[in-house]
Enzyme design. Structure first.
Site, short mmCIF file in Angstrom:
data_model
loop_
_atom_site.label_atom_id
_atom_site.label_comp_id
_atom_site.label_asym_id
_atom_site.label_seq_id
_atom_site.Cartn_x
_atom_site.Cartn_y
_atom_site.Cartn_z
N CYS A 75 -1.79 -3.89 6.57
CA CYS A 75 -2.09 -5.43 6.12
C CYS A 75 -1.49 -5.26 5.06
CB CYS A 75 -4.26 -5.08 5.54
SG CYS A 75 -5.16 -4.84 6.64
N CYS A 121 12.71 -7.86 2.07
CA CYS A 121 11.27 -7.61 2.83
C CYS A 121 10.20 -7.90 1.51
CB CYS A 121 11.04 -6.80 3.81
SG CYS A 121 10.25 -5.25 3.39
N LEU A 170 -8.29 -7.29 -4.38
CA LEU A 170 -9.90 -7.38 -4.88
C LEU A 170 -10.23 -8.54 -4.08
CD1 LEU A 170 -9.68 -7.47 -9.50
CD2 LEU A 170 -11.12 -6.16 -8.09
N GLN A 171 -9.98 -9.31 -3.40
CA GLN A 171 -10.00 -9.97 -2.44
C GLN A 171 -10.74 -9.86 -1.19
OE1 GLN A 171 -7.78 -9.40 0.70
NE2 GLN A 171 -7.86 -11.48 1.67
N ARG A 172 -11.09 -7.99 -1.00
CA ARG A 172 -11.27 -7.99 -0.16
C ARG A 172 -12.33 -6.37 -0.37
NH1 ARG A 172 -6.96 -6.63 -0.37
NH2 ARG A 172 -5.83 -4.66 0.21
N GLY A 214 -10.67 -1.57 1.38
CA GLY A 214 -11.50 -2.38 2.28
C GLY A 214 -12.86 -2.05 3.20
N SER A 232 -4.59 -7.39 -6.11
CA SER A 232 -4.63 -7.64 -4.42
C SER A 232 -5.60 -7.21 -3.54
CB SER A 232 -3.09 -7.53 -4.33
OG SER A 232 -3.03 -6.16 -3.96
#
Length: 397
Positions: free
Chosen positions: A198, A354, A81-83, A51, A79
């Site tokens: 994150c 989790c 690629l969002q940032r 990021g 996941s």
């Protein structure tokens, strides 16, 4: 005066192609020809190409930093690629350093890119960092932040720091000659599990772009330094911590003083070589502490198919369970675990779930410390492993 860290002896003339490419820099009296020559001569190491490393790599390449080093051992996932805008869809599954190098060279073929497809560690950090002028820290874990900090102090390299979480970001410049280091600000790491990553807590996609660009700006200022044609010198974040809240769109700056008692940069330092940073951050299980017992997703599926008596406890937060529910699981968020201990049956195995199998470890240890005597099992790699290996109709997030 803010002097450049790049000596004049390393400067070389700009070609006509470089003059054309960097003309908007050359028109700034604060940068000019000499500043661009220093950018060309500079060597900057990016620790992490995720990021924060994405905007760092893109903008430092565009700025004409002559040599960029990229350290990362990870592979591109969907996941990301969002940032992590340095990577694309076609890069999924590739080493991040390979993807980053292709994108950086696509922006500026005139610079050199050196990749290190490895985890930065106490064994290799000094050898890698030694050849660079500045380190830009884009990591997402405490053990590597302390490692980078200590290596930079020992080698006398500026450390341009950034961190992000959810909607909040931080940036500073550590390990300059007169300024503080990361340990001056954070002498000790937080207890393991107190601050989620994150991957567990989430991050708004544009935040690393903002913080990474701030880091890139600090790197440029350290390289360019002062110009004889400018009426003022660059003011870096050395000795200051910039805090940014993207949700409230609020910036504030805190003064950070050099700690004379700092164990690595203080007047009488006690740290003269790199240490075991996983142990320092409490990530290694002490020899006298019982390890947490794990169960794989396939083993859990077999026991569920046989209708074995089980207590399946989903410790994820409500907004996570809204993404996808785990079958036959009882929701008990991590923060409620101990006060709801009476809801557990010590005669029946309890399996804790989790997202990726990390927070559930702390749930188990909390119950143990509270006196629970039953068998506690941690689902290895968590919900995402179940979605990948058992029920592929569920999303991986």
């Amino acid at each position: 005066m803010s002097l450049s860290i790049i000596p004049d002896s390393r400067l070389t003339d700009l070609s006509n192609e470089e003059i054309s490419r960097y003309s908007r820099h050359l028109l700034l009296p604060e940068i000019g020809v000499a500043g661009q020559q220093r950018l060309k001569a500079a060597k900057v190491l990016l620790v992490g190409t995720g990021g924060l490393g994405a905007p760092l790599g893109l903008y430092l390449a565009a700025a004409g930093v002559g040599t960029l080093g990229c350290v990362d051992f990870d592979f591109v996932e969907e996941s990301n690629l969002q940032r992590q805008v340095i990577h694309g869809v076609r890069d999924v599954g590739r080493p991040k350093v390979a993807s980053a190098k292709d994108r950086i060279k696509g922006i500026n073929p005139l610079i050199e890119v050196i990749t290190y497809n490895t985890m930065l560690s106490s064994a290799n950090a000094l050898d890698i960092i030694r050849d660079y002028d500045i380190v830009a820290d884009g990591t997402d874990n405490y053990q590597t932040r302390y490692l980078v900090n200590d290596a930079c102090v020992l080698l006398g390299k500026p450390n341009v720091y950034g961190s992000i979480f959810q909607f909040e970001g931080q940036a500073s410049v550590f390990s300059t000659k007169e300024g503080p280091c990361y340990r001056c600000l954070y002498p000790e790491p937080p207890p393991p599990g107190l601050v989620p990553s994150c991957a567990e807590g989430g991050v708004v996609g544009v935040l690393p772009g903002i913080v990474g660009c701030i880091q890139a700006n600090e790197v440029v200022k350290l390289i360019v330094g002062s110009s004889e044609y400018s009426n003022h010198s660059a003011d870096t974040l050395a000795g200051r911590l910039l805090l940014f809240d993207a949700w409230k769109m609020h910036f504030r700056t805190l003064k950070v003083d050099k700690d004379p008692h700092c164990p690595v940069c203080g007047e009488n330092p006690s740290i003269h070589e790199l240490i075991d940073y996983e142990q320092f951050c409490g990530l290694k299980t002490p020899a006298d502490e019982d390890p947490v017992e794990v169960i794989t997703v396939k083993e859990l599926k077999e026991r569920m198919d046989k209708a074995d008596p089980l207590q399946i406890i989903d410790i994820r937060e409500p907004h996570e369970r809204a993404i996808a529910k785990f079958p036959n699981a009882k929701p008990i968020p991590l923060g409620q675990m101990v006060r709801r201990i009476e809801e557990f049956d010590e005669q029946i195995d309890a399996v804790f779930i989790c997202k990726i199998g990390q927070r559930s470890v702390f749930a188990i240890r909390a119950l143990r410390e509270a006196g629970y005597k039953g068998r506690l099992l941690n689902l290895q790699d968590g919900f995402n492993a179940w979605a990948k290996e058992v029920d592929t109709s569920l999303p991986v997030y």
